[in-house]
Write an enzyme that holds these catalytic residues in place. Structure first.
Site, PDB file in Angstrom:
ATOM      1  N   ASP A  41       0.891  -1.083  -0.184  1.00 16.01           N
ATOM      2  CA  ASP A  41       0.115   0.035  -0.026  1.00 16.01           C
ATOM      3  C   ASP A  41       0.754   0.749  -0.051  1.00 16.01           C
ATOM      4  OD1 ASP A  41      -2.310  -1.721   0.554  1.00 16.01           O
ATOM      5  OD2 ASP A  41      -1.919  -1.862   2.391  1.00 16.01           O
TER       6      ASP A  41
HETATM    7  P1  ADP Z   1       2.734  -6.959  -0.608  1.00 18.51           P
HETATM    8  O1  ADP Z   1       2.604  -6.093   1.221  1.00 18.51           O
HETATM    9  O2  ADP Z   1       1.599  -6.097  -1.211  1.00 18.51           O
HETATM   10  O3  ADP Z   1       3.124  -7.894   0.035  1.00 18.51           O
HETATM   11  P2  ADP Z   1       5.522  -6.368  -1.122  1.00 18.51           P
HETATM   12  O4  ADP Z   1       6.007  -7.281  -0.358  1.00 18.51           O
HETATM   13  O5  ADP Z   1       5.890  -6.125  -2.909  1.00 18.51           O
HETATM   14  O6  ADP Z   1       4.067  -5.585  -1.095  1.00 18.51           O
HETATM   15  O7  ADP Z   1       6.633  -5.370  -0.587  1.00 18.51           O
HETATM   16  C1  ADP Z   1       5.884  -3.991  -1.779  1.00 18.51           C
HETATM   17  C2  ADP Z   1       6.930  -2.850  -1.976  1.00 18.51           C
HETATM   18  O8  ADP Z   1       8.103  -2.786  -0.408  1.00 18.51           O
HETATM   19  C3  ADP Z   1       8.310  -3.593  -2.317  1.00 18.51           C
HETATM   20  O9  ADP Z   1       9.314  -3.943  -3.720  1.00 18.51           O
HETATM   21  C4  ADP Z   1       9.916  -3.121  -1.661  1.00 18.51           C
HETATM   22  O10 ADP Z   1      10.099  -1.897  -2.329  1.00 18.51           O
HETATM   23  C5  ADP Z   1       9.115  -2.729  -0.063  1.00 18.51           C
HETATM   24  N1  ADP Z   1       9.311  -3.487   0.662  1.00 18.51           N
HETATM   25  C6  ADP Z   1       8.907  -4.260   1.061  1.00 18.51           C
HETATM   26  N2  ADP Z   1       9.371  -5.622   1.465  1.00 18.51           N
HETATM   27  C7  ADP Z   1      10.330  -5.249   2.104  1.00 18.51           C
HETATM   28  C8  ADP Z   1      11.785  -5.470   2.351  1.00 18.51           C
HETATM   29  N3  ADP Z   1      11.843  -6.567   3.786  1.00 18.51           N
HETATM   30  N4  ADP Z   1      13.230  -4.900   2.656  1.00 18.51           N
HETATM   31  C9  ADP Z   1      13.043  -3.228   1.356  1.00 18.51           C
HETATM   32  N5  ADP Z   1      11.637  -2.756   0.766  1.00 18.51           N
HETATM   33  C10 ADP Z   1      10.713  -3.980   1.376  1.00 18.51           C
HETATM   34 MG    MG Z   2      -0.241  -5.526  -0.989  1.00 15.43          MG
END
Ligand code: ADP
Ligand code: MG
Ligand code: MG
Length: 342
Positions: free
Chosen positions: A297
């Site tokens: 989000d």
């Molecule tokens: P969702 O919350 O919908 O599962 P994601 O897990 O793909 O989405 O996370 C979205 C974005 O958040 C990633 O592309 C990245 O930029 C950031 N992000 C998520 N987890 C990490 C992490 N452990 N370290 C750094 N950035 C992160």
């Molecule tokens: Mg999501």
């Protein structure tokens, strides 16, 4: 950031209050929940909210995917840039939401339902997993009448960008379609989030009806995979799926569609015009991660704020990753300041 119109960004989805707690396997088993999922509550789940509050010291946090995105985007943009629409009840949970959005400087135009409770999302954290179970309540009663009411429609006409969370497909597809058509007719960017793996599967037809209107479609890797599965794509390759999404038929031919798939710590995949690029995620020290709920989000918020400010695509992605990184360290706008305990 460059000057933007008042309420340039209009967002629509389901305002929810998150009831979030550290849980355990027994709690998941009791309600038949998977450790890492997002579902709509059935009768058998409805006890979980009181259970979380009474037995797991749950915290109440303003939530709802696109409402978090709207707050995040407002954080990045000049005052009075973002307005958010959705349905709430007339209760203490709605009052908590009003407080939270006020702190974030987000304008909301809620459809208030006197007979229904404000929607709740039970969030059970186990280790690095989170299981979400949503009882939509009043959010489920959002309707086209509210969107088309003169005051609200004026905001629609005044906005330059629209953001719709895919969770709203379970609520009011006609409202989504009205925004989508308005966007295409006036060549305004329409940004759509896939929201959760169940959306492309259970709400496939409603989703497909919105697809021609997506100028930007944002999802994570599990949502991309579930889209591929629901549509019989013979690939599990995220880049191929992103290319496919970008190449779907389009209503507004003046804009090339961009498909953006985030993959947690793995690179963000961006497809447009038959090409795919990857953007590495800025590394973050594991010890600094407090809560990855809402990373996606927050990414959507930073990204969309970039679009509204007229930034180039690569910078929009970078802003998305930047805000997501802030948010998982709990420094972001969508979390820290708005934690309210019972
Ligand atoms: P969702 O919350 O919908 O599962 P994601 O897990 O793909 O989405 O996370 C979205 C974005 O958040 C990633 O592309 C990245 O930029 C950031 N992000 C998520 N987890 C990490 C992490 N452990 N370290 C750094 N950035 C992160
Ligand atoms: Mg999501
Ligand atoms: Mg993720």
């Amino acid at each position: 950031m460059s000057a933007t119109k008042e309420y340039a960004l209009l967002c629509l989805e389901n305002p929810l209050l998150d009831i979030q707690a550290q849980g355990n396997d027994d709690l998941l088993a009791k309600y038949g929940l998977e450790p890492d999922n997002a579902i709509l509550a059935e009768e058998k789940h409805l006890g979980i909210y009181e259970d979380l509050l009474n037995n797991y010291s749950a915290k109440l946090i303003a939530g709802g995917g696109a409402q978090n995105t709207a707050r995040g985007a407002q954080y990045m943009l000049p005052p009075n840039s973002v307005v958010y629409l959705g349905g709430v009840g007339d209760d203490k949970y709605a009052a908590i939401l009003h407080d939270a959005v006020k702190q974030a400087g987000l304008r909301v135009e809620y459809r208030v339902d006197k007979k229904e409770k404000t929607g709740r999302c039970g969030v059970v954290i186990t280790g690095h997993h989170r299981s979400m179970c949503t009882d939509l309540g009043a959010a489920n009663h959002y309707d086209l009448d509210h969107l088309k009411s003169p005051e609200v429609w004026k905001l629609v006409e005044g906005a330059t960008h629209y953001f719709v969370g895919g969770y709203h497909l379970t609520v009011c597809p006609p409202a989504i379609m009205a925004l989508a058509e308005e966007a295409a007719k006036n060549d305004k960017p329409f940004v759509f989030s896939l929201s959760a793996p169940f959306i492309p599967i259970v709400f496939k037809d409603a989703l497909d009806a919105t697809a021609p209107y997506w100028d930007y479609v944002i999802g994570n890797e599990s949502e991309a995979l579930s889209y591929a599965e629901a549509h019989g794509l013979e690939t599990k390759d995220i880049k191929e799926i992103a290319k496919h999404l970008a190449a779907l038929p389009k209503a507004n031919k003046k804009r090339e569609r961009v498909a953006i798939i985030t993959q947690g710590t793995d690179p963000t995949v961006v497809a447009t015009n038959g090409e795919v690029k990857e953007y590495a995620v800025h590394a973050i020290d594991g010890s600094k991660i407090t809560d990855t709920t809402g990373a996606g989000d927050a990414f959507a918020a930073g990204f969309t704020a970039g679009l509204v400010a007229g930034a180039p695509l690569a910078q929009c992605v970078d802003q998305g990753q930047w805000l997501a990184k802030l948010s998982i360290q709990e420094l972001g706008p969508s979390r820290r300041s708005e934690k309210v305990s019972t």
